[in-house]
Motif scaffolding. Structure first.
Motif, PDB file in Angstrom:
ATOM      1  N   UNK A 280       0.838  -1.198   0.000  1.00  0.00           N
ATOM      2  CA  UNK A 280       0.000   0.000   0.000  1.00  0.00           C
ATOM      3  C   UNK A 280       0.872   1.247   0.000  1.00  0.00           C
ATOM      4  N   UNK A 281       0.585   2.173  -0.889  1.00  0.00           N
ATOM      5  CA  UNK A 281       1.388   3.400  -0.985  1.00  0.00           C
ATOM      6  C   UNK A 281       1.218   4.265   0.255  1.00  0.00           C
ATOM      7  N   UNK A 282       2.324   4.877   0.675  1.00  0.00           N
ATOM      8  CA  UNK A 282       2.309   5.747   1.848  1.00  0.00           C
ATOM      9  C   UNK A 282       1.902   7.160   1.464  1.00  0.00           C
ATOM     10  N   UNK A 283       1.154   7.805   2.352  1.00  0.00           N
ATOM     11  CA  UNK A 283       0.806   9.210   2.163  1.00  0.00           C
ATOM     12  C   UNK A 283       1.819  10.096   2.849  1.00  0.00           C
ATOM     13  N   UNK A 284       1.904  11.352   2.420  1.00  0.00           N
ATOM     14  CA  UNK A 284       2.910  12.267   2.961  1.00  0.00           C
ATOM     15  C   UNK A 284       2.767  12.458   4.471  1.00  0.00           C
ATOM     16  N   UNK A 285       1.516  12.430   4.981  1.00  0.00           N
ATOM     17  CA  UNK A 285       1.272  12.671   6.398  1.00  0.00           C
ATOM     18  C   UNK A 285       1.139  11.383   7.210  1.00  0.00           C
TER      19      UNK A 285
END
Length: 220
Positions: A197-202
């Protein structure tokens, strides 16, 4: 499946002993508290179903209170090394299986270890070590006494945004493991996060590893 309740005896209801007993009760376990002080027994009665003003250095008293039948007995007898050792000997004599003891000094800890005590805790030593690590390791959440200075540390994804845990391969590259993620700055922890799963900036990653390896991670 319901969590199995355990029976725990706590001898000594000072700050450490009472706090331990209260937390065990909150976790749903059965606790029997014992202290020689009438004042401490009164203070504990609103919180513990079974509290007795009794002398833990008397083996007959311990036997009458069925301490030999408990899953664990915790000894927290304040600043008296002599009382602590005598209580442990009495517990061993009546056949208590698991004895945990609060130590008041390094020498006390050595004596208890040689007596075959199952677990010795030195709260002041542990708290000081944890604070030292917290001051010297940015983002540290908790120090774990597991050898090799194992820490739990958090790091905001920031520059890792858009990448997956598979892409980062932190286990092989830095010998640290992501145990949870707080998505988009939320307070709720997502344990055992999906590796693809791709990580979000926050997003905030909660990682466990040796201190030296955690410090090798690039700053965000």
């Amino acid at each position: 499946m319901a969590k199995e309740k355990i029976e725990v005896g706590v001898i000594g209801l000072g700050k450490f002993g009472l706090e331990l007993a209260l937390n065990l009760r909150k976790l749903g376990h059965n606790v029997v508290g014992v202290d020689t002080s009438e004042e401490r027994v009164k203070a504990a009665k609103p919180y513990l179903a079974q509290v007795f003003q009794a002398d833990g250095t008397d083996p007959k008293t311990l036997e009458q209170l069925s301490f030999q039948d408990f899953n664990y007995v915790v000894v927290s007898t304040g600043d008296s090394l002599e009382a602590s050792v005598l209580v442990v000997l009495n517990l061993q004599e009546i056949g208590v299986n698991k004895i945990w003891v609060k130590a008041i000094s390094v020498a006390h800890k050595k004596v208890l270890s040689r007596m075959g005590v199952d677990y010795v805790v030195f709260p002041e030593h542990f708290a000081a070590k944890q604070l030292a690590h917290k001051l010297s390791t940015p983002g540290m959440i908790e120090y774990l006494s597991m050898g090799n200075d194992i820490l739990i540390k958090e790091r905001q994804a920031s520059d890792w945004a858009g990448k997956t845990l598979i892409d980062l391969d932190l286990t092989n590259n830095y010998q640290v493991q992501v145990i949870a993620i707080r998505k988009n700055g939320s307070e709720e922890l997502n344990f055992v996060p999906k590796a693809n799963e791709s990580l979000g900036e926050n997003d905030v990653l909660i990682m466990i590893g040796a201190r030296e390896n955690l410090l090798k991670l690039p700053e965000n």
